[in-house]
Design a protein around this motif. Structure first.
Motif, PDB file in Angstrom:
ATOM      1  N   UNK A 167       2.513  -7.013   0.669  1.00 21.74           N
ATOM      2  CA  UNK A 167       1.761  -7.358   1.883  1.00 21.74           C
ATOM      3  C   UNK A 167       1.080  -6.129   2.495  1.00 21.74           C
ATOM      4  N   UNK A 168       1.754  -5.012   2.493  1.00 19.80           N
ATOM      5  CA  UNK A 168       1.164  -3.774   3.026  1.00 19.80           C
ATOM      6  C   UNK A 168      -0.030  -3.357   2.176  1.00 19.80           C
ATOM      7  N   UNK A 169       0.114  -3.412   0.850  1.00 24.10           N
ATOM      8  CA  UNK A 169      -1.008  -3.042  -0.030  1.00 24.10           C
ATOM      9  C   UNK A 169      -2.199  -3.973   0.181  1.00 24.10           C
ATOM     10  N   UNK A 170      -1.924  -5.266   0.337  1.00 21.27           N
ATOM     11  CA  UNK A 170      -3.015  -6.217   0.562  1.00 21.27           C
ATOM     12  C   UNK A 170      -3.723  -5.948   1.887  1.00 21.27           C
ATOM     13  N   UNK A 171      -2.965  -5.616   2.906  1.00 23.05           N
ATOM     14  CA  UNK A 171      -3.566  -5.317   4.211  1.00 23.05           C
ATOM     15  C   UNK A 171      -4.425  -4.058   4.137  1.00 23.05           C
ATOM     16  N   UNK A 184       5.899   4.062 -10.293  1.00 22.55           N
ATOM     17  CA  UNK A 184       6.945   3.112 -10.663  1.00 22.55           C
ATOM     18  C   UNK A 184       8.075   3.084  -9.649  1.00 22.55           C
ATOM     19  N   UNK A 185       8.483   4.258  -9.202  1.00 24.82           N
ATOM     20  CA  UNK A 185       9.554   4.322  -8.198  1.00 24.82           C
ATOM     21  C   UNK A 185       9.075   3.828  -6.841  1.00 24.82           C
ATOM     22  N   UNK A 186       7.853   4.206  -6.466  1.00 23.60           N
ATOM     23  CA  UNK A 186       7.337   3.794  -5.159  1.00 23.60           C
ATOM     24  C   UNK A 186       7.106   2.284  -5.102  1.00 23.60           C
ATOM     25  N   UNK A 187       6.624   1.719  -6.189  1.00 22.66           N
ATOM     26  CA  UNK A 187       6.273   0.305  -6.193  1.00 22.66           C
ATOM     27  C   UNK A 187       7.485  -0.592  -6.425  1.00 22.66           C
ATOM     28  N   UNK A 188       8.350  -0.208  -7.342  1.00 19.87           N
ATOM     29  CA  UNK A 188       9.445  -1.101  -7.732  1.00 19.87           C
ATOM     30  C   UNK A 188      10.815  -0.638  -7.231  1.00 19.87           C
ATOM     31  N   UNK A 189      10.925   0.569  -6.709  1.00 11.79           N
ATOM     32  CA  UNK A 189      12.197   1.072  -6.207  1.00 11.79           C
ATOM     33  C   UNK A 189      12.186   1.170  -4.693  1.00 11.79           C
ATOM     34  N   UNK A 190      13.119   1.922  -4.152  1.00 13.99           N
ATOM     35  CA  UNK A 190      13.157   2.153  -2.717  1.00 13.99           C
ATOM     36  C   UNK A 190      13.924   1.096  -1.945  1.00 13.99           C
ATOM     37  N   UNK A 191      13.887   1.225  -0.644  1.00 12.46           N
ATOM     38  CA  UNK A 191      14.672   0.353   0.236  1.00 12.46           C
ATOM     39  C   UNK A 191      13.912  -0.852   0.761  1.00 12.46           C
ATOM     40  N   UNK A 192      12.591  -0.771   0.788  1.00  9.04           N
ATOM     41  CA  UNK A 192      11.816  -1.908   1.300  1.00  9.04           C
ATOM     42  C   UNK A 192      11.719  -3.006   0.249  1.00  9.04           C
ATOM     43  N   UNK A 193      11.736  -4.257   0.661  1.00  6.26           N
ATOM     44  CA  UNK A 193      11.579  -5.357  -0.291  1.00  6.26           C
ATOM     45  C   UNK A 193      10.207  -5.297  -0.965  1.00  6.26           C
ATOM     46  N   UNK A 194      10.174  -5.679  -2.242  1.00  3.43           N
ATOM     47  CA  UNK A 194       8.928  -5.659  -3.003  1.00  3.43           C
ATOM     48  C   UNK A 194       7.845  -6.484  -2.315  1.00  3.43           C
TER      49      UNK A 194
END
Length: 76
Positions: free
Chosen positions: A63-67, A48-58
């Motif tokens: 896009x990274x996960x899709x790649x 939850x924190x890695x996917x929806x939190x942090x400094x990078x835009x969602x």
């Protein structure tokens, strides 16, 4: 290879997992963890924190996960 069917929110028996899935939407990881909710709660603290939190835009994370999925020839 065994494949698990991704559960929808109304198919998930655990109320906490179901509520989380209803809140964040149709999340494949949550649909998989619906088969084993005991693993969900500690893992969701990370995911939850890695996917929806942090400094990078969602959107960039998506896009990274899709790649990564494309490079691994994932079908879904």
């Amino acid at each position: 290879m065994t494949r698990l069917r991704v559960l929808t929110a109304h198919e998930i028996e655990d109320p906490e997992l179901r509520a989380t899935m209803e809140k964040v939407g149709n999340d494949v990881a949550l649909g998989i963890y619906g088969h084993c909710p005991d693993l969900f709660k500690p893992f969701w603290q990370f995911l939850g924190r890695a996917k929806y939190g942090g400094r990078l835009p969602f959107a960039l994370k998506v896009l990274v996960r899709l790649r990564i999925a494309d490079l691994n020839e994932c079908e879904r």
